[in-house]
Write a protein that holds these residues in place. Structure first.
Motif, PDB file in Angstrom:
ATOM      1  N   ARG A  51       0.822  -1.212   0.000  1.00  0.00           N
ATOM      2  CA  ARG A  51       0.000   0.000   0.000  1.00  0.00           C
ATOM      3  C   ARG A  51       0.858   1.266   0.000  1.00  0.00           C
ATOM      4  O   ARG A  51       0.558   2.234  -0.705  1.00  0.00           O
ATOM      5  CB  ARG A  51      -0.914   0.007   1.225  1.00  0.00           C
ATOM      6  N   LEU A 114      -4.609  -3.410   3.258  1.00  0.00           N
ATOM      7  CA  LEU A 114      -4.129  -3.258   1.887  1.00  0.00           C
ATOM      8  C   LEU A 114      -4.754  -2.048   1.212  1.00  0.00           C
ATOM      9  O   LEU A 114      -4.064  -1.273   0.521  1.00  0.00           O
ATOM     10  CB  LEU A 114      -4.446  -4.528   1.088  1.00  0.00           C
ATOM     11  N   GLY A 116      -6.141   0.566   2.741  1.00  0.00           N
ATOM     12  CA  GLY A 116      -5.913   1.837   3.413  1.00  0.00           C
ATOM     13  C   GLY A 116      -6.816   2.159   4.575  1.00  0.00           C
ATOM     14  O   GLY A 116      -6.924   3.336   4.966  1.00  0.00           O
TER      15      GLY A 116
END
Length: 432
Positions: A51, A114, A116
């Protein structure tokens, strides 16, 4: 007197049998929970790194929320209750925890990070530990009265292995389900499972040193001033602030959750809307420092003066994430809130910045989870014993000032925190 040796041997034969029995069971629980935590830590590290290298993925947070929402709506069943289901089963055992809780919460948490979301990892580890431990009941033909001990040991194992704090993990399992009381008949299973799970997770880190994320974060040991009236009063004042912050965190999360339940009837759409709100806020802030676990900011809080509003932003983003039914724990965000709040209080209180950050790290968690003893032990394990007096006082005061509120609605008030709240004894937090 001539019968004393026989009585003595009879008594301790049963004690030795209990010890050996739970040494075996706890080793199995530790192996399962420790291995699950190791795999989860590695997956979480991968998701976080990916990310941060591809920040555009945050715009896909609503899509990730839809995927998580659909998974839980159509596949989870009872598992949707998460940690609260485990606590309810400890209070009133009914049926074996569904094994599907393990892959669902693991995948849901990794997807949350992943894409956010702002969430933690303790909830996932506790659910995996408790669920895997519960699966041992039938194949090992254990007695029904042992199930509560098995669940408590699984909770302790999951907590200890994810944070690398076996003492705190052991007491957390004993303390978390009943406010104000400990269940001492589970103390041996809890300690053995916590120690075993922590060892297994660390072993995986040593056995697979090239896999990123299998290790635990290291924090500086505290250098505390000599105990003084001013210093201890400052710690108590800080404890009040930490308790109020823990209460605000829990209340905000429950408030957002209730809002989405009233606003959106179809559950899978709640994380879609919540994901859009979080993504827009991250874009407006122009930084990813307040999403995910936030470990880099936590580490910075021990040495660098941070913005005084950092803790409030983390409360907001985490409440918006978890309240919208994304998956993950609350504890690491609480560490973030506490460490950054302690960092801000260093501008006002005559205590060293690292000490206040460390106190806040565990004390906000103590207030929000109603686990002052486990959090005090966690502070000693992570930061050393030198600041123990300050850490313990902050945790106890935070616990008192958080009231009968908390992040786990299935907790029961076993002993009220204050005589004025005596009528609430025996009630679930969700009833208050």
């Amino acid at each position: 007197m001539r019968y004393f040796p026989l009585v003595f041997l009879s008594e301790y034969r049963s004690q030795v049998f209990f010890l050996l029995r739970w040494l075996l069971l706890s080793t199995l629980i530790g192996l399962l929970a420790g291995t699950a935590s190791a795999g989860f830590l590695a997956a979480l590290a991968w998701a976080t790194d990916w990310r941060e290298l591809h920040p555009w993925i945050i715009w896909w947070l609503p899509a990730g929320g839809l995927l998580i929402g659909l998974m839980y709506h159509y596949l989870a069943g009872r598992a949707e209750k998460g940690n609260n289901l485990i606590l309810d089963e400890i209070h009133q055992p009914q049926d074996t925890l569904p094994l599907r809780m393990v892959p669902l919460v693991l995948l849901g948490t990794v997807l949350t990070h992943l894409f956010g979301g702002s969430a933690g990892r303790e909830g996932t580890a506790v659910q995996m530990g408790g669920t895997l431990a519960d699966q041992l009941m039938r194949p090992l033909h254990l007695h029904r009265r042992e199930r509560k001990l098995l669940l408590i040991a699984g909770v302790s194992a999951g907590f200890a292995s994810i944070f690398g704090t076996p003492l705190a993990g052991a007491v957390f399992g004993l303390e978390v389900f009943l406010i104000g009381r400990l269940r001492y008949d589970a103390i041996l299973p809890s300690f053995l499972a916590a120690i075993s799970a922590d060892y297994v997770t660390r072993w995986w880190g040593l056995y697979l040193p090239d896999i990123h994320g299998l290790g635990h974060t290291h924090y500086p040991h505290m250098v505390a001033p000599t105990a003084s009236v001013l210093g201890l009063l400052s710690a108590a004042v800080a404890g009040i602030a930490f308790g109020l912050a823990g209460r605000a965190f829990a209340s905000a999360t429950h408030l957002v959750s209730g809002f989405y339940r009233k606003l959106i009837a179809y559950p899978p759409l709640r994380p879609v809307v919540g994901g859009a709100v979080v993504a827009l806020l991250v874009w407006a802030l122009g930084t990813t420092r307040y999403i995910g676990l936030g470990v880099p900011v936590i580490v910075e809080s021990f040495s660098v003066q941070l913005p005084a509003y950092a803790f409030a932003l983390k409360i907001l983003l985490t409440a918006l994430t978890l309240g919208a039914s994304f998956k993950g724990g609350e504890v690491t965000p609480l560490f973030f809130v506490g460490a950054t709040l302690g960092n801000a209080l260093a501008l006002l209180l005559p205590l060293p910045l690292p000490l206040l950050a460390g106190m806040g790290f565990v004390a906000v968690f103590a207030g929000a989870a109603n686990t002052p003893l486990a959090c005090t032990l966690m502070g000693l394990e992570l930061f050393g014993a030198e600041g123990g007096l300050y850490i313990g006082l902050a945790c106890v005061v935070s616990y008192l000032f958080s009231g009968h509120q908390g992040i786990y609605s299935a907790q029961i008030v076993g002993e009220s925190k204050h005589g004025l709240w005596r009528r609430q004894t025996g009630k679930h937090l969700r009833e208050l």
